[in-house]
Design an enzyme around this catalytic site. Structure first.
Site, short mmCIF file in Angstrom:
data_model
loop_
_atom_site.label_atom_id
_atom_site.label_comp_id
_atom_site.label_asym_id
_atom_site.label_seq_id
_atom_site.Cartn_x
_atom_site.Cartn_y
_atom_site.Cartn_z
N HIS A 18 0.83 -1.21 0.00
CA HIS A 18 0.00 0.00 0.00
C HIS A 18 0.86 1.27 0.00
CE1 HIS A 18 1.01 0.74 4.22
NE2 HIS A 18 0.84 -0.57 4.40
N GLU A 107 -2.82 -7.23 6.89
CA GLU A 107 -1.63 -6.90 7.68
C GLU A 107 -1.45 -7.86 8.85
OE1 GLU A 107 1.26 -5.95 8.13
OE2 GLU A 107 1.15 -3.75 8.22
#
Length: 281
Positions: A18, A107
């Site tokens: 990201h 994550e």
């Protein structure tokens, strides 16, 4: 039969981290905002748009190829979803087969709200314990992430094998996985069968940086088809790992690299070379 199956395999699997998030800019954000809600910064949005343009150039071979399609997988976190939205600006809808939110590439779980002072101490302990096996209190270890990413890979291959992605074999299939630094590194670890020790030396992706796993001339996947030795060295790959990537770029599918030292030497380096030498001992 092998040739027919090969037509359904993706030409590339592209792992993207990201863009810059508010948490990357200010770690105290995690103390008041749940990790999955952390947004991108304006810089992160710009990084993601640029990544989209670069990925489009890679997939289209600098616009020299007309027969290609893309399928996206994305972590459910706000920062990865926003990154995908910006990447998607570079792709017309006719080029996109589909998009799937995939929780298994999310994550690493560091716990719930993260107090900066406490996390600093915890991360110092992790460095002493080992990054792969250390489990965060109320969270996950990298080994835990490895397990769920491995499960995702199994599902991914079933989807490909059964053509659930509805891929036209006349087009090059490209899979783009928008995820996080650690999830992407353990994906590579699983894919290329790297050891825990090799994982420990890998450097994290930069924000919106991506790695291209591409099919080589013989049907094996390799980082060396698209990336240089210098890039792989910067990422933390050892000379042996880089040599293996270069071998894969030209190897026939299913071949085994007997010169890959970590498969045997790490465990059997003291064994004799032959039965005769063993009898002499």
């Amino acid at each position: 039969m092998v040739t027919q199956h090969h037509k359904f395999l993706p030409k590339r699997i592209i792992l993207v981290r990201h863009g810059e998030s508010q948490g990357n800019l200010d770690g105290s954000a995690y103390a008041t905002t749940p990790d999955y809600k952390i947004p991108l910064t304006p810089q992160g949005l710009a990084q993601a748009r640029l990544a989209g343009e670069e990925i489009r150039r890679v997939i289209s071979d600098e616009d020299r190829s007309a027969a290609w399609k893309v399928y996206f997988y994305v972590s459910p976190y706000e920062r990865t979803r926003s990154t995908l939205r910006e990447i998607g600006r570079s792709f017309p809808k006719k080029r996109i087969i589909g998009v799937r939110e995939e929780c298994r590439v999310r994550e690493q779980d560091f716990g719930n709200f993260q107090v900066a002072e406490r996390m600093k101490v915890i991360k110092e302990i992790r460095e002493r314990f080992g990054r792969f096996f250390y489990r965060f209190p109320e969270g996950e270890s990298a080994a835990d992430v490895f397990d769920r990413v491995s499960s995702f890979l199994e599902s991914l291959w079933r989807d490909i094998d059964m053509n659930r992605l509805h891929h036209d074999p006349s087009d090059d299939l490209n899979l783009v996985i928008v995820s996080h630094g650690l999830a992407a590194r353990v994906f590579l670890m699983k894919w290329f069968k790297w050891t825990v020790e090799q994982f420990e030396h890998l450097n994290n992706f930069e924000n919106s940086e991506f790695r291209v796993i591409q099919v080589g001339e013989g049907g094996e996947y390799s980082l060396a088809v698209h990336h240089t030795d210098e890039e792989m060295k910067e990422w933390g790959l050892s000379p042996e790992m880089i040599a293996d990537q270069n071998w894969r770029a030209h190897a026939n599918k299913g071949a085994w690299n007997e010169n890959c030292p970590w498969y045997l030497d790490a465990f059997f380096d003291h064994l004799p070379e032959s039965d005769d030498s063993a009898e002499e001992d």
